[in-house]
Motif scaffolding. Sequence first.
Motif, short mmCIF file in Angstrom:
data_model
loop_
_atom_site.label_atom_id
_atom_site.label_comp_id
_atom_site.label_asym_id
_atom_site.label_seq_id
_atom_site.Cartn_x
_atom_site.Cartn_y
_atom_site.Cartn_z
N ARG A 127 20.58 28.97 49.81
CA ARG A 127 21.26 27.84 50.31
C ARG A 127 22.59 27.60 49.98
O ARG A 127 23.48 26.97 50.72
N VAL A 128 23.08 27.99 48.71
CA VAL A 128 24.45 27.97 48.01
C VAL A 128 24.75 29.38 47.74
O VAL A 128 24.28 29.93 46.75
N MET A 129 25.74 30.07 48.40
CA MET A 129 26.16 31.46 47.96
C MET A 129 27.91 31.53 47.72
O MET A 129 28.23 31.01 48.64
N VAL A 130 28.02 32.26 46.97
CA VAL A 130 29.26 32.81 46.82
C VAL A 130 29.52 34.22 47.11
O VAL A 130 28.81 35.07 46.51
N MET A 131 30.52 34.87 47.99
CA MET A 131 30.86 36.21 47.94
C MET A 131 32.12 36.55 47.34
O MET A 131 33.12 35.69 47.70
N LEU A 132 32.18 37.49 46.72
CA LEU A 132 33.45 37.78 46.05
C LEU A 132 33.72 39.53 46.43
O LEU A 132 32.65 40.21 46.38
N THR A 133 34.92 39.73 46.99
CA THR A 133 35.00 41.19 47.54
C THR A 133 36.20 41.68 46.36
O THR A 133 37.46 40.99 46.08
N ILE A 134 36.03 42.67 45.62
CA ILE A 134 36.96 43.19 44.66
C ILE A 134 37.51 44.49 44.99
O ILE A 134 36.86 45.31 45.21
N GLY A 135 38.87 44.57 45.19
CA GLY A 135 39.71 45.61 45.79
C GLY A 135 40.88 45.42 45.30
O GLY A 135 41.16 45.54 44.02
N THR A 136 41.84 45.76 46.31
CA THR A 136 43.44 45.67 45.87
C THR A 136 43.44 44.27 45.26
O THR A 136 44.38 44.11 44.36
N GLY A 137 42.82 43.17 45.56
CA GLY A 137 42.80 41.73 45.13
C GLY A 137 41.64 41.44 44.87
O GLY A 137 40.58 42.16 45.10
N ILE A 138 41.32 39.99 44.67
CA ILE A 138 39.97 39.39 44.84
C ILE A 138 39.90 38.34 45.80
O ILE A 138 40.70 37.40 45.70
N GLY A 139 38.88 38.54 46.53
CA GLY A 139 38.81 37.50 47.92
C GLY A 139 37.65 36.81 47.69
O GLY A 139 36.57 37.32 47.12
N GLY A 140 37.39 35.51 48.09
CA GLY A 140 36.19 34.72 48.00
C GLY A 140 35.67 34.06 49.05
O GLY A 140 36.38 33.73 50.12
N CYS A 141 34.40 33.81 49.22
CA CYS A 141 33.69 33.08 50.56
C CYS A 141 32.64 32.15 49.97
O CYS A 141 32.11 32.50 48.86
N ILE A 142 32.59 31.06 50.33
CA ILE A 142 31.31 29.96 50.31
C ILE A 142 30.66 29.79 51.29
O ILE A 142 31.47 29.56 52.31
#
Length: 298
Positions: A127-142
């Motif tokens: 129901r409530v998720m966070v996605m983080l992509t860790i690479g050259t920088g750090i991106g996020g999604c809710i």
Amino acid sequence: MKKYISIDIGGTAIKYGMIEEKGTILERREMPTEAWKGGPSILEKVKEIVRQYCQKEVVSGICISTAGMVDTEKGEIFYAAPLIPDYAGIGFKKTLEQEFGIPCEVENDVNCAGLAEYTSGAAAGSRVMVMLTIGTGIGGCIVLNGEIFHGFGNSACEVGYMHMRSSDFQTLGAASILTKKVAEWKQEPAEEWSGYRIFEQARQGDCVCCRAIDEMADILGLGIANICYVLDPEVVVLGGGIMAQEDFLRDRIRKSLDAYLVKSIAAHVRIAFARHRNDAGMLGAFYNFEKRRTKKVE
């Protein structure tokens, strides 16, 4: 069977191919982004991809995942890092729909990855998720109840800029920092080190590599904890190439997260590792297209 062109635009490579209406990827291809040539050059590459597919297939939609901040209504980039000059203002949706007469939807790449993991990946059914992509920088999604949370100005979850320890999250915790740190501590050229080599050396007991990984895991745990205090997510999905080292990272990140979170929150936050990996952008772009076109019909 309807077919869709899906294009994932990253700073290094453009991944693209065909996806059928049930979400199966029929074809995968890749070309260099050549980001230094700027936004107009990328737009021309995308147009050529679409043109080639339209010459041999009946295409029902164009699905785009891209780096940068995206106005999803306009299908236009409104902010991009200096890595891609003149990217802000590139209007994929308007240009492609006018030229090819095919509907197009555009979304940020991390949001696409998050939607892919929610729909058919590591966070399916949450129901409530966070996605983080860790690479050259750090991106996020809710993703809240299946919907990407964009915020008021389409820039929600830009967590890489989150202030931490007199710096920011991505300056301290991105995968790119790991190689720089090991090279500096060993007093060796940075180009001699890669994330893969660092983990291989760590598995053999290299103290410097182990220390660098531990520091990165600690920063990631702290950053995730700060996000959890605001959102109280059910699951946090970790993606990016370095997260293929799940066996080495999972316990370290979990230990750090538990140290920074109060027990009542830590007890119900699950850490998961992305399943779709290189396909996340293409799949997420397709899922985003489906969701947006369905809403427009309603």
